[in-house]
Design an enzyme around this catalytic site. Sequence first.
Site, short mmCIF file in Angstrom:
data_model
loop_
_atom_site.label_atom_id
_atom_site.label_comp_id
_atom_site.label_asym_id
_atom_site.label_seq_id
_atom_site.Cartn_x
_atom_site.Cartn_y
_atom_site.Cartn_z
CG ASP A 56 -104.94 50.11 -82.69
OD1 ASP A 56 -104.31 50.80 -81.87
OD2 ASP A 56 -104.50 49.88 -83.82
CD GLU A 97 -104.00 52.49 -89.46
OE1 GLU A 97 -103.07 52.68 -90.28
OE2 GLU A 97 -103.89 52.74 -88.26
CD GLU A 149 -97.85 55.34 -88.47
OE1 GLU A 149 -98.36 54.41 -87.82
OE2 GLU A 149 -98.45 55.94 -89.37
CD GLU A 219 -97.41 51.79 -79.66
OE1 GLU A 219 -97.99 50.69 -79.77
OE2 GLU A 219 -97.81 52.81 -80.24
C1 LIG Z 1 -101.42 51.80 -80.29
C2 LIG Z 1 -101.04 51.99 -81.73
N1 LIG Z 1 -99.76 52.29 -82.05
C3 LIG Z 1 -99.46 52.47 -83.38
C4 LIG Z 1 -100.37 52.36 -84.37
C5 LIG Z 1 -99.97 52.50 -85.82
N2 LIG Z 1 -100.58 53.61 -86.43
C6 LIG Z 1 -101.66 52.05 -83.99
N3 LIG Z 1 -102.66 51.88 -84.91
N4 LIG Z 1 -102.01 51.84 -82.65
#
Ligand SMILES: Cc1ncc(CN)c(N)n1
Length: 230
Positions: A56, A97, A149, A219
């Site tokens: 991520d 983040e 999001e 996702e």
């Molecule tokens: C795969 C993914 N999807 C969404 C997000 C949210 N910003 C994230 N951090 N990573």
Amino acid sequence: MEGKKTREEVEKSGMIDTWMKKHRMIYTGATKHPFILSIRDGTVDLEAFKTWLGQDYIFVRAFAPFVASVLIKAWKESDDCSDMEVILSGMASLNDEIAWFKSEATMWGVQLSEVVPQKANQDYCRFLESLMSPDVEYTVAITTFWAIEAVYQASFALCLEDGSKTPAALRETCRRWGNDGFGQYCNSLQKIANRRLGKTPDDVLTKAEVTLLRVLEHEVEFWNMSHGAA
Ligand SMILES: Cc1ncc(CN)c(N)n1
């Protein structure tokens, strides 16, 4: 008997709600994935969690330029100057983040410099890159941004609900995306997307719906990648 809604009726309730009902199965697949459910019920494999963390981080580094491209489109195409402020607040939280991923990775002993992006991640990042093109309409881009999001918000909020058995060490991760402030920010993005979708020509509407479905598929693949890697 319930007939097909007219475009005017759909515009009143918001296109996003209509699409969420229409595509409920895939939306649920993305927001209640077995990986998330394993966090929520406390059975999560910590190796899978570490895989997700490293992957991520790479995703978020590609997501930031995508959000920058949405900001440029808002500046050029939006009919409401407050859109830019909402998008900018999203960029600011991405800055936090990235710093958070770095300190979290240190805590879990994950070497971010050694993480190799897996196929699902590469595919998702390539998809984001394709959406950065100036040919992609602002309405399509802002809908995509909201969806990305919103999936994290809904997923991690689930792990904070009463009765969840999320391990203490993962609660901060869940709060990052599951907190009320992030929920309100997602609502602001949804409002912008609904406003734009309500006045867009049919061909752009179709493009936005198809792109939303691609996000939900990516996702699911992203969660699969983490969950299956343990
Ligand atoms: C795969 C993914 N999807 C969404 C997000 C949210 N910003 C994230 N951090 N990573």
